[in-house]
Design a protein around this motif. Structure first.
Motif, PDB file in Angstrom:
ATOM      1  N   ASN A  56       0.820  -1.213   0.000  1.00  0.00           N
ATOM      2  CA  ASN A  56       0.000   0.000   0.000  1.00  0.00           C
ATOM      3  C   ASN A  56       0.854   1.264   0.000  1.00  0.00           C
ATOM      4  O   ASN A  56       1.863   1.322  -0.692  1.00  0.00           O
ATOM      5  N   ILE A  57       0.465   2.287   0.775  1.00  0.00           N
ATOM      6  CA  ILE A  57       1.115   3.597   0.697  1.00  0.00           C
ATOM      7  C   ILE A  57       2.580   3.531   1.121  1.00  0.00           C
ATOM      8  O   ILE A  57       3.440   4.201   0.537  1.00  0.00           O
ATOM      9  N   LEU A  58       2.893   2.721   2.131  1.00  0.00           N
ATOM     10  CA  LEU A  58       4.292   2.621   2.572  1.00  0.00           C
ATOM     11  C   LEU A  58       5.180   2.092   1.453  1.00  0.00           C
ATOM     12  O   LEU A  58       6.292   2.585   1.228  1.00  0.00           O
ATOM     13  N   GLU A  59       4.699   1.069   0.745  1.00  0.00           N
ATOM     14  CA  GLU A  59       5.461   0.525  -0.373  1.00  0.00           C
ATOM     15  C   GLU A  59       5.570   1.551  -1.495  1.00  0.00           C
ATOM     16  O   GLU A  59       6.641   1.719  -2.101  1.00  0.00           O
ATOM     17  N   LEU A  60       4.483   2.258  -1.762  1.00  0.00           N
ATOM     18  CA  LEU A  60       4.486   3.242  -2.851  1.00  0.00           C
ATOM     19  C   LEU A  60       5.512   4.340  -2.596  1.00  0.00           C
ATOM     20  O   LEU A  60       6.252   4.749  -3.496  1.00  0.00           O
ATOM     21  N   ARG A  61       5.571   4.830  -1.363  1.00  0.00           N
ATOM     22  CA  ARG A  61       6.553   5.879  -1.048  1.00  0.00           C
ATOM     23  C   ARG A  61       7.975   5.362  -1.219  1.00  0.00           C
ATOM     24  O   ARG A  61       8.848   6.070  -1.746  1.00  0.00           O
ATOM     25  N   SER A  62       8.209   4.113  -0.820  1.00  0.00           N
ATOM     26  CA  SER A  62       9.542   3.519  -0.981  1.00  0.00           C
ATOM     27  C   SER A  62       9.917   3.424  -2.453  1.00  0.00           C
ATOM     28  O   SER A  62      11.050   3.741  -2.846  1.00  0.00           O
ATOM     29  N   VAL A  63       8.976   2.988  -3.294  1.00  0.00           N
ATOM     30  CA  VAL A  63       9.234   2.886  -4.728  1.00  0.00           C
ATOM     31  C   VAL A  63       9.515   4.266  -5.321  1.00  0.00           C
ATOM     32  O   VAL A  63      10.419   4.432  -6.145  1.00  0.00           O
ATOM     33  N   CYS A  64       8.743   5.271  -4.913  1.00  0.00           N
ATOM     34  CA  CYS A  64       8.961   6.634  -5.416  1.00  0.00           C
ATOM     35  C   CYS A  64      10.363   7.122  -5.057  1.00  0.00           C
ATOM     36  O   CYS A  64      11.034   7.777  -5.864  1.00  0.00           O
ATOM     37  N   SER A  65      10.826   6.801  -3.853  1.00  0.00           N
ATOM     38  CA  SER A  65      12.178   7.206  -3.449  1.00  0.00           C
ATOM     39  C   SER A  65      13.216   6.549  -4.345  1.00  0.00           C
ATOM     40  O   SER A  65      14.174   7.202  -4.793  1.00  0.00           O
ATOM     41  N   ARG A  66      13.049   5.271  -4.613  1.00  0.00           N
ATOM     42  CA  ARG A  66      14.031   4.569  -5.438  1.00  0.00           C
ATOM     43  C   ARG A  66      14.006   5.068  -6.883  1.00  0.00           C
ATOM     44  O   ARG A  66      15.034   5.156  -7.538  1.00  0.00           O
TER      45      ARG A  66
END
Length: 635
Positions: free
Chosen positions: A534-544
């Motif tokens: 969900n949102i936690l994974e999405l933010r991590s992907v955006c950072s990468r």
């Protein structure tokens, strides 16, 4: 001054065109002879030379328009020049009342009055025009078939007639048509120069204004922004053009814009939060002849929230007990999430406990913060407590512990505040019992004024199955579920995915000091991904994505690499509830602890655990707990 290129059909027109350009003080950057074969090349050369206007004639002008987006002015043969051509053709025909066919593209000639020409020159005049260059020779053939004694036409028709020994006069533009074309070019040049000066002045005015300015059209779409807004939103102006302003600034709702754009009302001093800063906003309609042509949105920096109680806010920020999320900033493009937000706004008006259920990584805490900031507790601390981060003894001490001198009271006694319990399903049965007791009495009871606490709890799993298997107290379940919010996982609301991606990329740009743009393929790939985290994974992907992108654009290949890096859901994540063995161990320990506290009194133990004596008897038998358990412990 606007720059002009002249692309002429023949050398004969070169001298009168240059004379006319000098007379009207045009800034000529290119003058050349154009043909069907080189029209594309010369059009490209004109643009590369910086031309703002092109002057051309007939079919060449039509072809040039296919290759450029700047104004193309046509050299049209004037009435006087047409008369000279007719007089020359009549003399060449050597007969009374000859039939003369005037041929050419539809944009070749100025206004033609057939009756006047026929009467004044004592001729029969056939006007034969065409659109495409391929139609020139067929037009000549048709004119001859219609009984023409002589033709007037351009280069191709003139060559056709010569090859067939048919009388023909070649059309020619003289000084008069060149002067008229240059006069029009001069007027357009003045208009373009004025527009450039106006745009430059407006940009200077916008960029050096000490407030943010967004110019929107009558539909609420962004037309222009100043540098203040670019810095405020950390976006380039080109990325904001034609974007609905309510997507850029969630605090400016469509309902608010409707009042401005449809009812022509000026909105004074509303407060919006952008990147953790508060701005005072004014929206004014632009009226033209009584009709709304758009609006100007002004942003003024302010400390509205902090000014309410500066000392208190400073202390809360220092201690970290603040809630940052607000409903205006929470992304909710999908219908299910909008419904959740509407219900949460309504719940914020009441003091009873609220339970928020959603998968790991969903916006449970953010929604809790929004409820806090929208309710009557907004000026008080927002205290977060992770029930899964401590052992049962630590939980009891931190939540309910109180020293005799009261110096270090548990969180439950630190009201007025909002207490957010993360993963409440992880509380031990004893802690659940303590919490239920507090809800039923001071300070969690809504009827208690002193030290009141607003309780918001969250869980990754539905609590009812836990109640049924005995790992969660039924009475606490009833107390918590008066107001319940169930957040759908991100995969069930694809409309929110790209909105969150854009939000986090903007947010992270300030952190990493770089700006990128996703390609359409990349955006589609992100929208189709199931996002188990969900949102936690999405933010991590955006950072990468932001860190690993070496250019200005992130394509689908780069995004796929970052998504492939994501680990699959772990077994514990796939099953949000604890395992059977964990529940049994926790339940057995809770029973033994309660029996010890009540010196083996099973009636008191059953009451504390929220179960009947018969259920306690079955549990004791199941876990092999002796009837004498706890009785040997003296007071």
């Amino acid at each position: 001054m606007a720059k002009v290129a002249m692309l002429l059909p023949n050398h004969e027109l070169m001298e009168p065109a240059a004379y006319a350009a000098a007379l009207y003080h045009l800034d000529l950057v290119l003058i050349g002879i154009v043909s069907k074969e080189n029209v594309r090349e010369l059009s490209r050369n004109a643009l590369q030379s910086g031309a703002d206007i092109i002057i051309a004639r007939g079919s060449h002008a039509s072809l040039i328009r296919n290759y450029v987006q700047i104004p193309v002015i046509e050299i049209k043969i004037t009435s006087l020049e047409i008369g000279l051509l007719l007089d020359q053709a009549k003399k060449l025909a050597q007969k009374e009342w000859p039939t003369i066919a005037l041929t050419g593209p539809e944009n070749m000639f100025a206004y033609i009055d057939l009756n006047s020409y026929e009467k004044n020159y004592q001729i029969h005049l056939l006007l034969r025009q065409f659109i495409e260059p391929e139609e020139m020779v067929p037009t000549a053939k048709q004119a001859i078939a219609d009984g023409a004694d002589i033709l007037i036409g351009g280069g191709a028709i003139y060559q056709y007639c010569l090859s067939h020994s048919f009388p023909c006069v070649k059309t020619a533009s003289g000084r008069e048509s060149a002067l008229e074309a240059c006069r029009i070019a001069s007027l357009i040049s003045s208009a373009l120069d004025q527009e450039k000066r106006h745009a430059a002045s407006l940009k200077m005015l916008l960029d050096y204004t000490f407030s943010g300015i967004i110019h929107i059209d009558e539909h609420g779409r962004v037309l222009n922004v100043n540098r203040f807004v670019e810095n405020m939103l950390m976006m380039e102006s080109s990325a904001m053009e034609q974007m609905p302003v309510w997507r850029l600034i969630p605090g400016i709702s469509q309902k608010l814009l409707k009042a401005v754009l449809e009812k022509q009302k000026t909105i004074h001093s509303i407060s919006v939060s952008i990147e953790h800063s508060e701005f005072s906003v004014r929206i004014s309609p632009i009226l033209v002849d009584g009709q709304t042509a758009g609006a100007i949105i002004n942003f003024y920096e302010g400390l509205t929230l902090e000014a309410k109680d500066a000392q208190q806010r400073k202390q809360l920020t220092k201690n970290g007990y603040t809630a940052h999320a607000t409903f205006d900033r929470l992304i909710a493009r999908s219908a299910p999430m909008r419904e959740i937000i509407q219900k949460a706004r309504y719940y914020s008006n009441f003091q009873q406990p609220i339970l928020i259920i959603g998968e790991a990584g969903t916006e449970k805490q953010a929604v809790g913060e929004c409820i806090h900031n929208a309710g009557s507790y907004r000026d008080n601390p927002f205290i977060r407590f992770n029930c899964n981060g401590y052992n049962p003894e630590e939980v009891d001490q931190l939540l309910f512990g109180k020293t005799p001198d009261g110096i270090n009271p548990g969180l439950i006694y630190r009201g007025p505040c909002t207490l957010y319990l993360h993963e409440i399903n992880r509380l031990s049965l004893y802690s659940q019992y303590q919490l239920f007791r507090q809800i039923q009495s001071s300070p969690l009871s809504p009827s208690t004024e002193q030290n009141r606490i607003r309780l918001i709890a969250s869980s990754k799993t539905d609590l009812l199955p836990l109640v049924e298997n005995g790992s969660f107290r039924r009475d606490l379940y009833y107390a918590l579920t008066i107001m319940t919010l169930r957040l759908p996982p991100l995969r069930e609301r694809p409309e929110d995915i790209i909105a969150w991606v854009d939000f986090y990329l903007r947010d992270l740009q300030a952190v990493y000091g770089k700006y990128i743009k996703l390609t359409e393929d990349a955006r589609r790939l992100l929208a189709a991904y199931p996002w188990p985290g969900n949102i936690l994974e999405l933010r991590s992907v955006c950072s990468r994505i932001l860190i690993n992108c070496s250019g200005c654009y992130a394509d689908a290949a780069l995004v796929k690499q970052q998504l492939d890096f994501q680990p699959g859901p772990s077994r514990s994540e796939e099953d949000n509830s604890p395992s059977k063995g964990t529940f049994q161990d926790q339940k057995e320990a809770a029973i033994r602890e309660s029996l010890a506290r009540h010196h083996g009194n099973r009636t008191a133990t059953a009451e504390e655990l929220g179960i009947s004596p018969a259920t306690l008897w079955r549990w004791c038998k199941k876990y092999g707990i002796d009837r004498k358990e706890g009785k040997d412990i003296k007071k």
